[in-house]
Design an enzyme around this catalytic site. Structure first.
Site, PDB file in Angstrom:
ATOM      1  N   ASP A 154      -9.234   0.622   1.508  1.00 32.54           N
ATOM      2  CA  ASP A 154      -8.285   0.284   2.579  1.00 32.54           C
ATOM      3  C   ASP A 154      -8.942   0.619   3.928  1.00 32.54           C
ATOM      4  O   ASP A 154      -8.600   1.605   4.583  1.00 32.54           O
ATOM      5  CB  ASP A 154      -7.002   1.109   2.362  1.00 32.54           C
ATOM      6  CG  ASP A 154      -5.955   0.867   3.432  1.00 32.54           C
ATOM      7  OD1 ASP A 154      -5.964  -0.203   4.051  1.00 32.54           O
ATOM      8  OD2 ASP A 154      -5.122   1.773   3.639  1.00 32.54           O
ATOM      9  N   LYS A 183      -5.356  -2.166   9.841  1.00 32.97           N
ATOM     10  CA  LYS A 183      -5.628  -2.276   8.410  1.00 32.97           C
ATOM     11  C   LYS A 183      -5.861  -3.719   7.970  1.00 32.97           C
ATOM     12  O   LYS A 183      -6.495  -3.957   6.943  1.00 32.97           O
ATOM     13  CB  LYS A 183      -4.415  -1.751   7.616  1.00 32.97           C
ATOM     14  CG  LYS A 183      -3.997  -0.327   7.927  1.00 32.97           C
ATOM     15  CD  LYS A 183      -4.801   0.683   7.135  1.00 32.97           C
ATOM     16  CE  LYS A 183      -4.177   2.067   7.223  1.00 32.97           C
ATOM     17  NZ  LYS A 183      -4.859   3.003   6.298  1.00 32.97           N
ATOM     18  N   GLU A 214     -10.889   4.078   3.062  1.00 33.63           N
ATOM     19  CA  GLU A 214      -9.952   4.904   2.294  1.00 33.63           C
ATOM     20  C   GLU A 214     -10.146   4.607   0.809  1.00 33.63           C
ATOM     21  O   GLU A 214     -10.108   3.448   0.382  1.00 33.63           O
ATOM     22  CB  GLU A 214      -8.491   4.649   2.701  1.00 33.63           C
ATOM     23  CG  GLU A 214      -8.176   5.193   4.086  1.00 33.63           C
ATOM     24  CD  GLU A 214      -6.686   5.222   4.444  1.00 33.63           C
ATOM     25  OE1 GLU A 214      -6.322   5.974   5.359  1.00 33.63           O
ATOM     26  OE2 GLU A 214      -5.890   4.498   3.816  1.00 33.63           O
ATOM     27  N   HIS A 255      -4.230  13.867   0.404  1.00 30.65           N
ATOM     28  CA  HIS A 255      -4.525  13.098   1.612  1.00 30.65           C
ATOM     29  C   HIS A 255      -3.379  13.249   2.616  1.00 30.65           C
ATOM     30  O   HIS A 255      -3.611  13.473   3.808  1.00 30.65           O
ATOM     31  CB  HIS A 255      -4.738  11.625   1.258  1.00 30.65           C
ATOM     32  CG  HIS A 255      -4.858  10.707   2.449  1.00 30.65           C
ATOM     33  ND1 HIS A 255      -5.977  10.664   3.249  1.00 30.65           N
ATOM     34  CD2 HIS A 255      -3.983   9.807   2.987  1.00 30.65           C
ATOM     35  CE1 HIS A 255      -5.796   9.763   4.221  1.00 30.65           C
ATOM     36  NE2 HIS A 255      -4.591   9.235   4.084  1.00 30.65           N
ATOM     37  N   THR A 266      -9.353  -5.729   3.281  1.00 32.01           N
ATOM     38  CA  THR A 266      -9.181  -4.745   2.207  1.00 32.01           C
ATOM     39  C   THR A 266     -10.100  -5.208   1.092  1.00 32.01           C
ATOM     40  O   THR A 266     -10.083  -6.394   0.746  1.00 32.01           O
ATOM     41  CB  THR A 266      -7.720  -4.717   1.720  1.00 32.01           C
ATOM     42  OG1 THR A 266      -6.873  -4.380   2.819  1.00 32.01           O
ATOM     43  CG2 THR A 266      -7.520  -3.711   0.598  1.00 32.01           C
ATOM     44  N   GLN A 323      -5.168   2.213  15.065  1.00 26.97           N
ATOM     45  CA  GLN A 323      -3.996   2.726  14.347  1.00 26.97           C
ATOM     46  C   GLN A 323      -3.193   3.724  15.177  1.00 26.97           C
ATOM     47  O   GLN A 323      -1.968   3.660  15.246  1.00 26.97           O
ATOM     48  CB  GLN A 323      -4.469   3.372  13.039  1.00 26.97           C
ATOM     49  CG  GLN A 323      -3.364   3.844  12.105  1.00 26.97           C
ATOM     50  CD  GLN A 323      -3.918   4.396  10.780  1.00 26.97           C
ATOM     51  OE1 GLN A 323      -5.111   4.352  10.526  1.00 26.97           O
ATOM     52  NE2 GLN A 323      -3.037   4.905   9.936  1.00 26.97           N
ATOM     53  N   GLU A 338      -8.978   4.293  -2.734  1.00 26.74           N
ATOM     54  CA  GLU A 338      -7.689   4.093  -3.403  1.00 26.74           C
ATOM     55  C   GLU A 338      -7.869   3.454  -4.770  1.00 26.74           C
ATOM     56  O   GLU A 338      -8.863   2.791  -5.044  1.00 26.74           O
ATOM     57  CB  GLU A 338      -6.761   3.191  -2.563  1.00 26.74           C
ATOM     58  CG  GLU A 338      -6.501   3.712  -1.162  1.00 26.74           C
ATOM     59  CD  GLU A 338      -5.310   3.052  -0.474  1.00 26.74           C
ATOM     60  OE1 GLU A 338      -4.501   2.391  -1.159  1.00 26.74           O
ATOM     61  OE2 GLU A 338      -5.202   3.207   0.760  1.00 26.74           O
ATOM     62  N   GLU A 396     -10.429  12.665   7.253  1.00 19.81           N
ATOM     63  CA  GLU A 396     -10.279  14.005   6.697  1.00 19.81           C
ATOM     64  C   GLU A 396     -11.584  14.798   6.772  1.00 19.81           C
ATOM     65  O   GLU A 396     -11.591  15.967   7.139  1.00 19.81           O
ATOM     66  CB  GLU A 396      -9.822  13.905   5.234  1.00 19.81           C
ATOM     67  CG  GLU A 396      -8.432  13.331   5.068  1.00 19.81           C
ATOM     68  CD  GLU A 396      -8.176  12.847   3.648  1.00 19.81           C
ATOM     69  OE1 GLU A 396      -8.389  11.642   3.399  1.00 19.81           O
ATOM     70  OE2 GLU A 396      -7.788  13.678   2.800  1.00 19.81           O
ATOM     71  N   ASP A 417       0.852  -1.186   0.000  1.00 23.42           N
ATOM     72  CA  ASP A 417       0.000   0.000   0.000  1.00 23.42           C
ATOM     73  C   ASP A 417       0.890   1.239   0.000  1.00 23.42           C
ATOM     74  O   ASP A 417       1.723   1.416   0.892  1.00 23.42           O
ATOM     75  CB  ASP A 417      -0.902  -0.016   1.242  1.00 23.42           C
ATOM     76  CG  ASP A 417      -2.083   0.929   1.083  1.00 23.42           C
ATOM     77  OD1 ASP A 417      -2.411   1.287  -0.072  1.00 23.42           O
ATOM     78  OD2 ASP A 417      -2.665   1.323   2.103  1.00 23.42           O
TER      79      ASP A 417
END
Lengths: 428, 428
Positions: free
Chosen positions: B234, B254, B200, B135, B258, B241, B202, B375, B128
């Site tokens: 993700d 994580k 996430e 980001h 996925t 985390q 991606e 975010e 990854d």
């Protein structure tokens, strides 16, 4: 399981000083003269060819041998403890003095020196932990003298995902990697061969039965999910690592190669060398409940003596014996292997047979016990003097690192792991 | 390669608004009613069964179809560009209006809605990256408002190894992970279900031909080693985390799952949507030579519109349409996919056909373009209001995240990626 010291094998080299006496019986994958890789068992200076001897096995033991077909031990790992123990018991009968198998020695036994060893399983995922607490402290001190361990260290068995595609069996050349590094005092990186190439002394852990995604392996069951052990050298490019590792951890500084010893030493062979987890120092927190199990606390640690040796090209030319860089022990693991399995799967992460864990560098607290040059040279500040008159801060082309491991206990046969070797070759 | 907008297929659903017109032709692996997984090509709302149609292929194209046997596309990926292009050209002939294949529709075509899609290849290693610069800046600002990017960011395509065993195709349930978290203001962690579950957005990149260990893939050759693209979610446990990630990066936060979209959109299908790498802002450093290639700078970036949608259980019950959380673009990648390949292998790390890369979260700079809740909510400080009257800071059980992607360019047929979906289910 009793392991009397005095049981003798008809394979006479198994009866003297050897890593592989009758009490060890590690499994591996080998080939001869470019033949297809096949499974075998190390005994003295020889390898028992499991498939050449397959008609000597029946029941659970036969099932175990059949699962080692195809040059990869994944299916055997997946079978779990029962068939593995049955295989071990039958192997003991077959290899002990007086066994009729001796009459077939020419068909079933190979000189190990004539064989090529392979990575013994298809490694689906490789995880490298960081649970050698002395190493974490030694490295932490270089950056934070007053507070070497981060706040999570005594709660979380710290680990990260490693690269599976570049794991190789002992003997593979270690090509010096190229990469970006930041010269001291500069703000812009340069590109070129690594100038601070290092090794890391680790224990490798082979996963047996896995778990379904979404499930967790309870700490009390975790030991049952471990198929065996090996030695692991987590070669490290310190200059590349220092520049790349923020904020997501080491990447290219590790992924160029990882070397393992090829023999899978089983949990059963290591049984006599289990100990209580060394007491946590006064004031250390108790493990959280998902990491706490009475039986694991009482006998979850492993007492394996670990050794690092170096030879340089000049030393080999001058017949100077290998120089011991470190003598350490797997008791420096802050967490047991069962705790690693329970932690890794607690979020529902799927483990699979053939996954490999690295323990993290297993240094002791004293000079002479450090599992990396980073620690021995204090980040390149000190020099190591070799018996050849040469000096080293980090590895040079032609240097060979040899990892060895041995278990000793009064009243029990001493067993070893075989070697994990690698020689540094020049960058392309 | 020309891709006229007006070419029509005898599969009529391919001629309207669809992710899969004749100009796309992505490959995937599907099964029907529990059949063995097999390879197919998406066309409109249908799937062409490659093996049912195999006698329509010859030469290079036939070789390509044969390499898709066995329910995994690794061998096909390994073949590289030539056979892939031959297959594409033959597929265009077979699926265009007037092709005799239409008479065999009943044998070779399945309704996609009747099929189950699978992860299309055995993923040896998953990496990854973190090359969505907006980001990285958005997240960096939360911790370092004046200096959001670390000093290495504009030199090193930052990446780390991810967990391959828990990559699943679109539709798999997302079990809320459990783990250690540090409550605000505390010094000791607690254990329980993640309370800050996030997604996430991606891009996924499938590796084609690999390299031998010790070799590097030159930047000028790197594009040839990419087999195709997908969407990748993700999933991230932010509270786990935050506590675990020092010093070696994200791990259990994580590795629980996925999710990827199952169709492999080829480099050829994306050819019309390539662009010059967006100019680096004034003062940004030039890439180091091993990352610099004129052709790659001129046409190495991808213009793919990316979308994140959310539905909650209540919204689905009330038939409220999915709520768009973000609209972004893959042009926010600071490095091209060729640069990722060149960087990953520059140390001699072996890439293999079927390796998967994630781009890192592809946010834009503005509200409405953020690729994660971290975010959008500024680390859980703000609330997102949903059309159902509900609010969210992080994901709740029953929430479904849908990723979509589409390429648009005047004069060319618009193509899409299919969906990447996942619904959060309660912790066990």
């Amino acid at each position: 399981m009793t392991q009397p010291t005095h049981t003798r094998s008809w394979v006479t080299s198994a009866n003297g000083h050897t890593d592989f006496p009758l009490q060890n019986l590690p499994l591996g994958v080998f080939s001869i003269n470019g033949s297809a890789p096949r499974s075998g068992v190390a005994i003295g200076d020889s390898i028992l060819d499991l498939h050449a001897a397959i008609d000597a096995f029946e029941g659970e033991a036969r099932r175990a041998v059949e699962a080692t077909a195809g040059g990869q031990l994944n299916a055997f790992f997946e079978l779990g403890r029962g068939p593995r123990v049955a295989l071990r018991e039958r192997l003991l009968e077959l290899l002990v003095e007086g066994s009729p198998l001796q009459t077939r020695e020419g068909q079933v036994l190979h000189r190990a020196a004539d064989c090529q060893m392979h990575v013994p399983a298809r490694i689906n995922d490789y995880t490298d932990f960081y649970v050698g607490i002395e190493h974490a402290q030694n490295v932490g001190k270089l950056f934070r003298p007053d507070n070497p361990l981060l706040p999570n260290y005594k709660y979380v068995p710290i680990g990260y995902h490693g690269r599976a595609s570049t794991i190789r069996a002992s003997g593979a050349d270690v090509r010096r990697p190229k990469g970006q590094t930041l010269p001291a005092g500069q703000t812009e990186p340069t590109f070129g061969p690594c100038a601070r190439l290092d090794y890391e002394l680790e224990l490798g852990i082979w996963i047996g039965q896995g778990n379904a995604m979404g499930d967790s392996i309870a700490i009390g069951d975790a030991a049952e999910h471990i198929a065996g052990f090996c030695l692991l050298n987590d070669w490290s490019a310190r200059d590349i690592q220092a520049w790349e590792y923020q904020p997501l951890g080491p990447f290219l500084s590790k992924s160029f190669i990882t070397t393992i010893s090829p023999w899978v030493v089983t949990a059963e062979a290591l049984e006599p060398f289990r100990k209580a987890q060394p007491a946590r120092p006064e004031g250390d927190p108790q493990p959280l409940p998902y990491l706490l199990d009475k039986r694991d606390q009482a006998a979850g640690a492993l007492d394996i003596e670990l050794e690092v040796l170096l030879t340089t090209a000049a030393m080999r030319e001058q017949n100077v014996p290998a120089h011991r860089l470190a003598l350490s022990n797997s008791l420096h693991m802050y967490w047991t292997v069962a705790q690693l399995v329970a932690h890794h799967s607690v979020n529902g992460c799927q483990l699979q047979a053939g996954d490999l864990f690295g323990s993290g560098t297993l240094s002791g607290p004293e000079v002479g016990q450090f599992g990396s040059l980073l620690e021995m040279t204090e980040g390149g500040k000190k020099v190591i003097e070799l018996p050849s008159g040469e000096v080293r801060k980090f590895l040079e082309d032609g240097d060979e690192i040899i990892l060895r491991a041995r278990c000793n206990r009064e009243g029990f046969a001493s067993i070893g792991f075989g070697e994990c070797r690698g020689t540094v070759v020049a960058a392309r």
